[in-house]
Design a protein around this motif. Structure first.
Motif, PDB file in Angstrom:
ATOM      1  N   ILE A  96       0.793  -1.229   0.000  1.00 39.53           N
ATOM      2  CA  ILE A  96       0.000   0.000   0.000  1.00 39.53           C
ATOM      3  C   ILE A  96       0.827   1.283   0.000  1.00 39.53           C
ATOM      4  O   ILE A  96       0.566   2.191  -0.798  1.00 39.53           O
ATOM      5  CB  ILE A  96      -1.002  -0.013   1.172  1.00 39.53           C
ATOM      6  N   VAL A 100       0.557   5.014  -2.481  1.00 39.59           N
ATOM      7  CA  VAL A 100       0.238   6.359  -1.996  1.00 39.59           C
ATOM      8  C   VAL A 100       1.295   7.360  -2.472  1.00 39.59           C
ATOM      9  O   VAL A 100       0.973   8.440  -2.995  1.00 39.59           O
ATOM     10  CB  VAL A 100       0.139   6.368  -0.459  1.00 39.59           C
ATOM     11  N   LEU A 148      -5.895   5.099  -4.226  1.00 34.84           N
ATOM     12  CA  LEU A 148      -6.078   4.555  -2.884  1.00 34.84           C
ATOM     13  C   LEU A 148      -7.400   3.796  -2.773  1.00 34.84           C
ATOM     14  O   LEU A 148      -7.467   2.735  -2.140  1.00 34.84           O
ATOM     15  CB  LEU A 148      -6.029   5.685  -1.857  1.00 34.84           C
ATOM     16  N   THR A 149      -8.448   4.317  -3.391  1.00 31.11           N
ATOM     17  CA  THR A 149      -9.732   3.614  -3.382  1.00 31.11           C
ATOM     18  C   THR A 149      -9.591   2.228  -3.996  1.00 31.11           C
ATOM     19  O   THR A 149     -10.036   1.225  -3.424  1.00 31.11           O
ATOM     20  CB  THR A 149     -10.784   4.422  -4.166  1.00 31.11           C
ATOM     21  N   LEU A 152      -7.426  -0.194  -1.770  1.00 30.41           N
ATOM     22  CA  LEU A 152      -8.108  -0.604  -0.537  1.00 30.41           C
ATOM     23  C   LEU A 152      -9.228  -1.600  -0.834  1.00 30.41           C
ATOM     24  O   LEU A 152      -9.439  -2.552  -0.075  1.00 30.41           O
ATOM     25  CB  LEU A 152      -8.656   0.624   0.185  1.00 30.41           C
ATOM     26  N   ALA A 210     -13.261   6.780  -1.016  1.00 32.20           N
ATOM     27  CA  ALA A 210     -11.947   6.426  -0.480  1.00 32.20           C
ATOM     28  C   ALA A 210     -12.003   6.257   1.036  1.00 32.20           C
ATOM     29  O   ALA A 210     -11.407   5.327   1.597  1.00 32.20           O
ATOM     30  CB  ALA A 210     -10.925   7.495  -0.854  1.00 32.20           C
ATOM     31  N   LEU A 211     -12.718   7.144   1.713  1.00 32.86           N
ATOM     32  CA  LEU A 211     -12.839   7.042   3.174  1.00 32.86           C
ATOM     33  C   LEU A 211     -13.550   5.753   3.576  1.00 32.86           C
ATOM     34  O   LEU A 211     -13.118   5.033   4.485  1.00 32.86           O
ATOM     35  CB  LEU A 211     -13.592   8.255   3.717  1.00 32.86           C
ATOM     36  N   GLY A 214     -11.363   2.690   3.003  1.00 28.24           N
ATOM     37  CA  GLY A 214     -10.397   2.503   4.082  1.00 28.24           C
ATOM     38  C   GLY A 214     -11.006   1.802   5.279  1.00 28.24           C
ATOM     39  O   GLY A 214     -10.383   0.908   5.886  1.00 28.24           O
ATOM     40  N   TYR A 215     -12.217   2.180   5.619  1.00 29.61           N
ATOM     41  CA  TYR A 215     -12.915   1.527   6.733  1.00 29.61           C
ATOM     42  C   TYR A 215     -13.168   0.052   6.426  1.00 29.61           C
ATOM     43  O   TYR A 215     -12.953  -0.826   7.277  1.00 29.61           O
ATOM     44  CB  TYR A 215     -14.235   2.245   6.989  1.00 29.61           C
ATOM     45  N   ALA A 217     -11.489  -1.908   4.329  1.00 31.40           N
ATOM     46  CA  ALA A 217     -10.223  -2.655   4.311  1.00 31.40           C
ATOM     47  C   ALA A 217      -9.740  -2.947   5.727  1.00 31.40           C
ATOM     48  O   ALA A 217      -9.229  -4.033   6.015  1.00 31.40           O
ATOM     49  CB  ALA A 217      -9.165  -1.867   3.542  1.00 31.40           C
ATOM     50  N   ARG A 218      -9.910  -1.983   6.629  1.00 32.84           N
ATOM     51  CA  ARG A 218      -9.496  -2.198   8.012  1.00 32.84           C
ATOM     52  C   ARG A 218     -10.314  -3.316   8.662  1.00 32.84           C
ATOM     53  O   ARG A 218      -9.787  -4.176   9.372  1.00 32.84           O
ATOM     54  CB  ARG A 218      -9.637  -0.903   8.809  1.00 32.84           C
TER      55      ARG A 218
END
Length: 500
Positions: A96, A100, A148-149, A152, A210-211, A214-215, A217-218
């Protein structure tokens, strides 16, 4: 009821694939509407500039991903299948951060180079250069969010979780783009049409997506934490080396693959003008819809195929490849034949100037019949570990396309670009098909593929000569699919009943 391992794999791929195809249909449909709004609102030259700018944006984002859309599926699947799940965190930290960093560098480069790119692709339309450059700069800001989207969401697919890709990329992003571009179109009723405004409307949805990616993927990563031990440093270093040895060739191949799909618009703009580029982009929009369907199935099959090949399970790998190809043909061949039959009619909806794109549709649809008949062959080759061969194939195909475009676009315009892309697609499918068969013994031509192809041609082929026969073709196709459901493995879409 129990099921064999290949059957379970096919059912898993069916569940994820069905959701992905449904989401892809929605994304493809909204993409067509967005294309229509842009074409009708901006006019041929500004629309051509918009399509060229978005092509540059997608190319930059593809370069920034460094092939991790394959590596971050292949390696998590392989680590789980070989009992090394404790290295999953190291795998993600390997893939990752470089994405970025590179995406930020490319965004800055596109911002600085926007005037030069605009002058190169505007050709004789010098009066749109300023708007074109401003649109490129707006899109440049969103390149890191796009990259990034995608990376992830790739992480979630590496954990066999398809829902974030469907909901966030296919549904939410596409829906927000449609709403935002529609709003920009309505605004032109009171204000002058502005390419930068349309570029902002098209790209802005990447921020919330994207936000949320990220959630997702986490959550996927935390759900797979079965071991807390990090493992020895030497093991992590070996993983980093192996990851980039595998992913490096795929990084170049992914960019070349994107170039096959996007650089032709830029070449038409530079060699033929912005108006022919707009015609080419509109006429070829259905290709993106079919690629969405292929991508939807591939993303569901990919982790399962990687696991099967990494453990030497040829039976499961063969069934996955052939079954998924049959489903792909069943979905896409009717679309190809329908767009050939309907091209003279639906292209008029974009404006009278776009009817000249009918030959473009015919050429590209013919090539797509060959490409989809081979299934997701490039992904199969990559999952077999042959990323270097994959790279070579894509570079050969890209060379064919660029060479033919340079020769034919100045003479034939959009049709020349279509001929170049069609030849490249055929090369980019037949070469890996031969390599996959020689290296693994796998091929896509199982009973389901043959049945789907014959059914599609018999039902929708006559529409090319008599489009009104669609009222008979559709119910005949549905009835035929039901009768051939066994060969087509459609039972995989039905939930299994459990009995004691």
């Amino acid at each position: 009821m129990t099921a064999t391992l290949p059957d379970r794999a096919a059912r898993g791929a069916a569940r994820g694939g069905l959701a992905n195809i449904a989401g892809s249909a929605l994304a493809g449909g909204t993409g067509v509407v967005v294309t229509w709004i842009v074409a009708r609102t901006l006019g041929p030259e500004l629309a051509g500039a918009f399509f060229a700018a978005t092509a540059a944006f997608v190319l930059a984002g593809g370069l920034a991903k460094l092939g991790t859309n394959t590596g971050l599926v292949y390696w998590p699947a392989r680590l789980r299948a070989t009992g090394r799940s404790h290295l999953l965190g190291a795998c993600l930290r390997t893939g990752i951060p470089p994405v970025v960093v590179l995406s930020v560098v490319l965004a800055a480069a596109m911002w600085a180079g926007a005037p030069a790119i605009a002058r190169l692709t505007a050709g004789e339309s010098a009066h749109v250069v300023a708007d074109h450059a401003a649109g490129l700069r707006v899109l440049a800001v969103f390149i890191p969010l796009q990259a990034l989207t995608d990376v992830l969401l790739t992480v979630t697919r590496g954990y066999r979780i398809m829902r974030p890709t469907v909901l966030l990329d296919r549904v939410l992003r596409s829906g927000l783009q449609l709403l935002a571009v529609s709003a920009a179109g309505v605004a032109t009723l009171w204000l002058a049409a502005s390419l930068p405004v349309f570029a902002l409307a098209w790209a802005a949805p990447y921020l919330p997506v994207a936000l949320l990616a990220g959630y997702a993927a986490r959550r996927a990563y935390l759900s797979g934490l079965v071991e807390q031990r990090p493992g020895p440093a030497s093991e992590r270093r070996q993983l980093r080396r192996d990851f980039w040895v595998f992913t490096g060739p795929r990084a170049v191949a992914a960019v070349a693959q994107l170039a096959l799909q996007r650089i032709d618009v830029l070449l038409v703009a530079a060699l033929g003008g912005l108006a022919p580029a707009a015609v080419y982009a509109v006429a070829g929009r259905f290709v993106v819809l079919i690629q969405f369907a292929n991508q939807g199935l591939s993303q569901s099959v990919q982790p399962r195929l990687a696991e099967a090949l990494s453990t030497g399970d040829q039976v499961t790998a063969k069934q996955l490849y052939q079954t998924a190809t049959g489903w792909l043909v069943l979905v896409t061949w009717p679309i190809n034949l329908l767009v050939i039959a309907g091209a003279p009619y639906y292209l008029r909806l974009f404006g009278d100037g776009y009817v000249s794109g009918v030959p473009v549709v015919v050429v590209l649809a013919g090539a797509m019949l060959v490409a989809t008949g081979c299934g997701m062959v490039d992904m199969v080759l990559a999952m077999a570990g042959r990323t270097s061969a994959n790279l070579g194939n894509v570079l050969i195909a890209l060379t064919v396309m660029i060479g033919l475009d340079v020769l034919l676009v100045p003479r034939w315009g959009a049709l020349g670009a279509a001929a170049g892309l069609a030849c490249a697609m055929v090369v980019n499918n037949l070469l890996p098909l031969a390599q996959v068969y020689r290296g693994t013994g796998l091929h896509p031509f199982g009973p389901g593929t043959r049945a789907a192809a014959l059914l599609s041609v018999c039902c929708f082929g006559p529409l090319i000569f008599a489009p009104s026969a669609v009222v008979v073709a559709v119910p005949a196709f549905v009835a035929g699919a039901w009768l051939l459901r066994g060969r087509l493995m459609l039972r995989a879409f039905i939930p299994m009943r459990r009995t004691n």
